[in-house]
Design an enzyme around this catalytic site. Structure first.
Site, short mmCIF file in Angstrom:
data_model
loop_
_atom_site.label_atom_id
_atom_site.label_comp_id
_atom_site.label_asym_id
_atom_site.label_seq_id
_atom_site.Cartn_x
_atom_site.Cartn_y
_atom_site.Cartn_z
N ASP A 1 -33.88 -8.80 13.03
CA ASP A 1 -34.93 -8.17 13.83
C ASP A 1 -36.01 -7.51 12.99
OD1 ASP A 1 -33.21 -6.21 12.90
OD2 ASP A 1 -32.42 -5.69 14.88
N ASP B 1 -25.54 2.18 21.71
CA ASP B 1 -25.47 1.69 23.09
C ASP B 1 -24.86 0.29 23.17
OD1 ASP B 1 -27.49 0.20 21.96
OD2 ASP B 1 -29.05 0.77 23.40
N HIS C 1 -25.80 -2.28 21.24
CA HIS C 1 -26.71 -3.38 20.90
C HIS C 1 -26.33 -4.05 19.59
CE1 HIS C 1 -29.54 -0.28 18.87
NE2 HIS C 1 -29.24 -1.13 17.91
N GLU D 1 -30.72 -5.22 23.46
CA GLU D 1 -30.39 -3.98 24.16
C GLU D 1 -29.64 -4.27 25.46
OE1 GLU D 1 -30.60 -1.19 22.78
OE2 GLU D 1 -32.59 -0.59 22.14
#
Ligand code: GLP
Length: 243
Positions: free
Chosen positions: A67, A136, A138, A143
């Site tokens: 990313d 979370d 990810h 996400e």
């Protein structure tokens, strides 16, 4: 799924670095899917030391990172290109043209994502995909959402991710709100996946990822379906009472 328990961060980094070196020794032209974040710093340091000792050769290795923040120039110390150059690429004999990250400096993010998927395909896919884990759940910047997204895409970061990643920036407001991420497709198509997790703050999400329901609300949970998943985690992340 294979879970390797490490005593602490240092041991986790060593065990993960050994798995990556075994991959490169076995296949000198491996395509490595790489990740950023604090989790990876220790293992990149060890890979550099293996290279310096003459035990590893990266001259034929190709890399694709997961990313990049949208809008950050590679010269920006918070960009993932800068991180990769500083923490790995500049210290090993990998050819710069063999290192790939999505570009955050594009007008058309969709076009960049499509080109990134085409690039991964042209390389024949990923041999070993290294992953960290967001608080979370990810992976990359996939996400939590309503569906798993197969292709590379531009994502609006969750508030919790912005907060967590703000520790690398002077101000929380400086954290870009968008990022480009590899989709779930190339990650799940990688021949092997190596997930590294450390610290007690990740214990609860790691348990959900590995043993909870497979749901896009916890993106990493899809890894349960990967046929060759190795998890290297420290004792804090594998808190006995949580597993
Ligand atoms: C970022 C990256 C992820 C990484 C995660 C965890 O959001 N996009 O690829 O796994 O953070 O980072 P850390 O290792 O710093 O906890």
């Amino acid at each position: 799924m294979k879970i390797i328990r490490a005593k602490d961060y240092k041991e986790m980094s060593g065990k993960a670095a050994d798995i990556i070196s075994a991959q490169v020794i076995q296949k000198s032209d491996s395509v490595l899917g790489l990740a950023t974040g604090s989790t990876m710093l220790g293992l990149y340091e060890i890979l550099i030391s293996y290279y310096r000792n003459g035990d590893l050769d990266f001259s034929k290795v190709k890399t694709v990172n997961l990313d990049e923040y949208l809008g950050l120039h590679p010269s920006n110390p918070q960009s993932y290109r800068y991180y990769m150059d500083q923490n790995l690429f500049d210290h090993i004999n990998i050819l710069p043209e063999n290192t790939h990250l999505p570009s955050g400096m594009v007008d058309d993010a969709e076009e960049e994502c499509a080109a990134y998927d085409a690039l991964i395909e042209s390389l024949g896919g990923v041999d070993l995909q290294l992953l960290g884990l967001g608080l979370d759940g990810h992976i990359g910047f996939n996400e939590p959402g309503e569906a798993f997204i197969k292709e590379s895409h531009c994502i609006m970061l969750d508030e919790s991710t912005i907060k967590a990643n703000s520790r690398f920036f002077d101000y929380e407001d400086d954290v870009p709100r968008h990022a480009l991420t590899m989709g779930i497709g190339p990650i799940m198509n990688a021949k092997t996946v190596l997930l590294c997790v450390n610290g007690k703050t990740k214990a609860s999400i790691l348990k959900q990822v590995l043993f909870g329901p497979i749901t896009p609300k916890v993106p990493g949970s899809i890894l349960q379906l990967h046929p060759h998943l190795t998890v290297v985690a420290d004792e804090e992340a594998l808190l006995i009472d949580k597993f």
